[in-house]
Design a protein around this motif. Sequence first.
Motif, PDB file in Angstrom:
ATOM      1  N   ARG A  16      39.575  37.593  45.073  1.00 39.49           N
ATOM      2  CA  ARG A  16      38.597  38.474  44.429  1.00 39.49           C
ATOM      3  C   ARG A  16      39.298  39.722  43.867  1.00 39.49           C
ATOM      4  O   ARG A  16      39.049  40.139  42.745  1.00 39.49           O
ATOM      5  CB  ARG A  16      37.497  38.849  45.423  1.00 39.49           C
ATOM      6  N   ALA A  17      40.195  40.306  44.651  1.00 39.57           N
ATOM      7  CA  ALA A  17      40.936  41.488  44.196  1.00 39.57           C
ATOM      8  C   ALA A  17      41.825  41.149  42.995  1.00 39.57           C
ATOM      9  O   ALA A  17      41.926  41.931  42.044  1.00 39.57           O
ATOM     10  CB  ALA A  17      41.776  42.049  45.343  1.00 39.57           C
ATOM     11  N   TRP A  18      42.435  39.983  43.028  1.00 43.78           N
ATOM     12  CA  TRP A  18      43.257  39.546  41.892  1.00 43.78           C
ATOM     13  C   TRP A  18      42.391  39.352  40.646  1.00 43.78           C
ATOM     14  O   TRP A  18      42.803  39.714  39.548  1.00 43.78           O
ATOM     15  CB  TRP A  18      43.988  38.247  42.234  1.00 43.78           C
ATOM     16  N   ASN A  19      41.206  38.782  40.808  1.00 45.23           N
ATOM     17  CA  ASN A  19      40.310  38.571  39.668  1.00 45.23           C
ATOM     18  C   ASN A  19      39.854  39.888  39.052  1.00 45.23           C
ATOM     19  O   ASN A  19      39.551  39.942  37.861  1.00 45.23           O
ATOM     20  CB  ASN A  19      39.098  37.721  40.075  1.00 45.23           C
ATOM     21  N   GLU A  20      39.809  40.932  39.843  1.00 46.55           N
ATOM     22  CA  GLU A  20      39.439  42.252  39.323  1.00 46.55           C
ATOM     23  C   GLU A  20      40.617  42.956  38.659  1.00 46.55           C
ATOM     24  O   GLU A  20      40.438  43.675  37.684  1.00 46.55           O
ATOM     25  CB  GLU A  20      38.903  43.129  40.468  1.00 46.55           C
ATOM     26  N   THR A  21      41.822  42.753  39.174  1.00 43.28           N
ATOM     27  CA  THR A  21      42.992  43.514  38.736  1.00 43.28           C
ATOM     28  C   THR A  21      43.776  42.839  37.618  1.00 43.28           C
ATOM     29  O   THR A  21      44.179  43.507  36.647  1.00 43.28           O
ATOM     30  CB  THR A  21      43.922  43.781  39.939  1.00 43.28           C
ATOM     31  N   THR A  33      41.657  33.514  35.661  1.00 49.18           N
ATOM     32  CA  THR A  33      40.870  33.117  36.817  1.00 49.18           C
ATOM     33  C   THR A  33      41.835  32.885  37.971  1.00 49.18           C
ATOM     34  O   THR A  33      42.821  32.168  37.821  1.00 49.18           O
ATOM     35  CB  THR A  33      40.091  31.816  36.544  1.00 49.18           C
ATOM     36  N   CYS A 105      50.623  42.739  39.078  1.00 48.78           N
ATOM     37  CA  CYS A 105      49.350  42.691  39.801  1.00 48.78           C
ATOM     38  C   CYS A 105      49.611  42.691  41.309  1.00 48.78           C
ATOM     39  O   CYS A 105      48.948  43.406  42.058  1.00 48.78           O
ATOM     40  CB  CYS A 105      48.556  41.452  39.389  1.00 48.78           C
TER      41      CYS A 105
END
Length: 115
Positions: A16-21, A33, A105
């Motif tokens: 989730r954090a990766w998808n935001e950053t 994604t 990231c």
Amino acid sequence: MTKTDILTVNPQELARAWNETLPLLLGPSDKATVVADERDANVLRIHIDTAGRSMYSFDFKCTYVDSREVKVEIVDAERGHDQADETREIIQSLIEDYVRHIHECAQRLKGLTNA
């Protein structure tokens, strides 16, 4: 990973954090994604669609070596629905650029993974 430096964050939370950053580090029209690997809690699967009409897409395997460092491997490169020639200079350039962004990231998220 050594026993003193293990990844302790929940894989779903990490994805989730990766998808935001990650999208913040890519081109404005590129789409990314990120999902947690179902078999290995230290692995993220990253899919990136390039901007524009080239219709390139890339799949990467991102493995946390420890809580701060990742190893990134290209799994697949496609153009449209066809396999892309990964030896072409344009493809190599895109792969290098995306790998750099993936490492960036990971650095930005080290506060989460190095807790």
